[in-house]
Design a protein around this motif. Structure first.
Motif, PDB file in Angstrom:
ATOM      1  N   ARG A 165     -10.136   1.169  -2.855  1.00 37.51           N
ATOM      2  CA  ARG A 165      -8.749   1.208  -3.838  1.00 37.51           C
ATOM      3  C   ARG A 165      -8.564   2.788  -3.867  1.00 37.51           C
ATOM      4  O   ARG A 165      -8.517   2.952  -4.790  1.00 37.51           O
ATOM      5  CB  ARG A 165      -9.131  -0.247  -4.519  1.00 37.51           C
ATOM      6  CG  ARG A 165      -7.720  -0.351  -5.351  1.00 37.51           C
ATOM      7  CD  ARG A 165      -7.664  -1.229  -5.973  1.00 37.51           C
ATOM      8  NE  ARG A 165      -8.172  -2.701  -5.255  1.00 37.51           N
ATOM      9  CZ  ARG A 165      -7.217  -3.394  -4.810  1.00 37.51           C
ATOM     10  NH1 ARG A 165      -6.151  -3.252  -5.233  1.00 37.51           N
ATOM     11  NH2 ARG A 165      -8.160  -4.487  -4.351  1.00 37.51           N
ATOM     12  N   SER A 166      -7.400   3.583  -3.104  1.00 35.64           N
ATOM     13  CA  SER A 166      -7.246   4.796  -3.325  1.00 35.64           C
ATOM     14  C   SER A 166      -6.434   5.042  -2.652  1.00 35.64           C
ATOM     15  O   SER A 166      -6.278   5.093  -1.613  1.00 35.64           O
ATOM     16  CB  SER A 166      -9.053   5.798  -3.568  1.00 35.64           C
ATOM     17  OG  SER A 166      -8.165   7.123  -4.385  1.00 35.64           O
ATOM     18  N   THR A 167      -5.716   6.049  -3.600  1.00 35.01           N
ATOM     19  CA  THR A 167      -4.595   6.856  -2.897  1.00 35.01           C
ATOM     20  C   THR A 167      -4.763   8.200  -2.894  1.00 35.01           C
ATOM     21  O   THR A 167      -3.885   9.010  -2.208  1.00 35.01           O
ATOM     22  CB  THR A 167      -2.805   6.607  -3.073  1.00 35.01           C
ATOM     23  OG1 THR A 167      -2.304   6.982  -4.653  1.00 35.01           O
ATOM     24  CG2 THR A 167      -2.958   5.320  -2.838  1.00 35.01           C
ATOM     25  N   ALA A 225      -1.926  -0.691  -3.086  1.00 37.03           N
ATOM     26  CA  ALA A 225      -1.978   0.810  -3.883  1.00 37.03           C
ATOM     27  C   ALA A 225      -1.102   1.482  -3.371  1.00 37.03           C
ATOM     28  O   ALA A 225      -0.340   2.007  -4.650  1.00 37.03           O
ATOM     29  CB  ALA A 225      -3.956   1.470  -3.744  1.00 37.03           C
ATOM     30  N   ARG A 259      -9.369   7.770   3.707  1.00 37.53           N
ATOM     31  CA  ARG A 259      -8.489   7.880   2.537  1.00 37.53           C
ATOM     32  C   ARG A 259      -7.667   9.233   3.568  1.00 37.53           C
ATOM     33  O   ARG A 259      -6.211   9.018   3.329  1.00 37.53           O
ATOM     34  CB  ARG A 259      -8.987   8.307   1.488  1.00 37.53           C
ATOM     35  CG  ARG A 259      -9.013   7.972   0.564  1.00 37.53           C
ATOM     36  CD  ARG A 259     -10.141   8.738  -0.815  1.00 37.53           C
ATOM     37  NE  ARG A 259     -10.918   9.745  -0.291  1.00 37.53           N
ATOM     38  CZ  ARG A 259     -10.925  10.869  -0.842  1.00 37.53           C
ATOM     39  NH1 ARG A 259      -9.908  10.970  -2.231  1.00 37.53           N
ATOM     40  NH2 ARG A 259     -12.124  11.740  -0.677  1.00 37.53           N
TER      41      ARG A 259
END
Length: 460
Positions: free
Chosen positions: A60-62, A149, A360
């Motif tokens: 859960r990361s941009t 996200a 990512r």
């Protein structure tokens, strides 16, 4: 040099048009391959020891990585569009290089499941159908954290994200997301404005009854009313267009996704199926419709051999070039004026491998597909962009297709192609429509045959 580049683009566009012309056939083929391989690999179902060490979902990361990253992408659709998307993405993220690997679709279908299950699987892969089966092997990542996200619900049409979510027996909650759309597709009715005018037809129909009157007028004028390439997918597109307008979208989508208790045997679908058979009896199709491929019915239409044509947006560029201002487009109308806009369609979509070391960076590429830069590239290559407002509406028939797609998107009316229902659904669908056209099966028996296939796939 410029001439050669244009020639290459035209050749690639023709390959893409041919690919989409037979869209249901290819979709079913992919589903069949996926289902066969899943059944043979029970030890690799989610939660088993064989794949318990691999991630099941994206982080859960941009945050996009700063280091140099190379992503491998395998795909089978629209090579010119993909190349342009990769170049534009690299300009935005110079440290991320995407290496594309294009495969002819027939070979792609045969190899993709094994490719994604191997230790040398690419980071990104195109998937148009079979998300549930592929996810059951654990070969692709659940993108739901990125959906939240990155805010993908605001970037991509809800209907197209829904088509890429888990459903049925393989994903009980239906909340898992396994792909992101790039170029979108949609079917509808093209018409020859000059021939229509000669038959007294002055505007697109507002209701199904009005369309029937126009078909009758075209026949009376001595021209084939509706071009139908029923040898492959044209007849199936026509049946689905009628069903879309006579069966509530939720009920239809439940049937395609295998929701317990869903059925195609309804009052509305029976009426739609009877309508197709009735149009055939009245001579609204060419006598050779069952022996005509969709690409051939499209060619006949450009030569003025039918007033109307059932086909998808992937044919719009060809028709615009061949017919100019003579070509028009509208959605199959509903039974009442101003009815909800619905149509069959899907997307060129991409997923992330569960074996990637760069989720990512791969997520950044998928997010780019929802950008304005990507929308311009998608539109320039004949597809409908997820972000419709990012590009101006084209002129002519391309603009009519774009406006129709905006209506469908606004009404959340994009439905799966019916062959997405089961790996072995295509043949009963296609051959059944051919029998309906030839008067060799009753509408009720046709629906019975489809529900029997559905039950074999979705009933324990």
């Amino acid at each position: 040099m410029e001439t050669n580049r244009s020639a290459r683009r035209r050749a690639a566009a023709l390959r893409t048009t041919a690919r989409h012309t037979a869209r249901p056939t290819m979709a079913a083929a992919l589903l069949a391959v996926l289902a066969l391989l899943v059944s043979a690999c029970g030890a690799l179902t989610p939660g088993s020891e064989a794949d318990s060490g691999r991630p099941r979902t994206v982080p859960r990361s941009t945050v996009v990585p700063d280091e140099d990253v190379t992503l491998k992408l395998t795909f089978a659709d629209a090579p010119v569009m993909v190349d342009a998307l990769i170049v534009a993405f690299h300009k935005k993220h110079p440290n991320i290089t995407v290496e594309p690997s294009y495969t002819q679709f027939a070979d792609y279908v045969k190899s993709i499941k094994l490719t994604m299950a191997s230790d040398s699987a690419p980071d990104l892969a195109q998937f148009a159908v079979g998300m549930d089966d592929i996810a059951a092997r654990g070969d692709i990542l659940d993108l739901a954290p990125y959906r939240d996200a990155y805010g993908w619900r605001a970037k991509f049409p809800a209907a197209n994200l829904d088509q890429l979510t888990g459903s049925g027996k393989r994903a009980a909650s239906g909340k898992h997301l396994y792909g992101v759309p790039a170029g979108l597709s949609m079917t509808g009715i093209y018409y020859n404005k000059e021939l229509a005018k000669k038959a007294g037809i002055t505007h697109p129909p507002r209701t199904l009854a009005e369309f029937e009157g126009q078909l009758a007028a075209a026949k009376k004028a001595g021209t084939t009313p509706l071009g139908v390439g029923a040898l492959d997918s044209g007849g199936l597109h026509l049946w689905a267009a009628l069903v879309n307008n006579m069966m509530p979208p939720k009920d239809y989508r439940d049937w395609v996704k295998g929701t317990p208790g869903a059925t195609i045997k309804t009052k509305g679908t029976l009426a739609a199926t009877k309508k197709l058979a009735e149009w055939s009896r009245k001579g609204y199709f060419d006598d050779s419709a069952n022996g005509t491929a969709q690409v051939d019915s499209t060619g006949q239409f450009t030569r003025g051999e039918s007033v109307f044509l059932i086909n998808g947006n992937w044919a719009a560029g060809t028709l615009a070039e061949a017919m100019g201002k003579k070509a028009g487009f509208f959605l199959m109308p509903g039974t009442r004026p101003h009815a909800r806009a619905v149509a069959s369609g899907f997307s060129v979509s991409y997923a992330i491998s569960s074996r990637t070391r760069h989720p990512r960076a791969a997520g950044a590429f998928l997010d780019f597909l929802g950008s304005r830069e990507a929308a311009k590239i998608v539109s320039a290559n004949g597809f409908l962009p997820p972000d419709e407002k990012a590009v101006p509406i084209p002129k002519g028939v391309l603009g009519e297709v774009a406006r129709a797609h905006r209506r469908v998107t606004a009404d959340n009316g994009i439905n799966h192609f019916p062959d997405f229902t089961a790996p072995n659904m295509l043949d009963p669908l296609r051959s059944g429509v051919q029998k309906l056209i030839a008067g060799r099966v009753t509408p009720s028996a046709y629906l019975d045959s489809l529900q029997e296939v559905w039950a074999g796939r979705h009933t324990e």
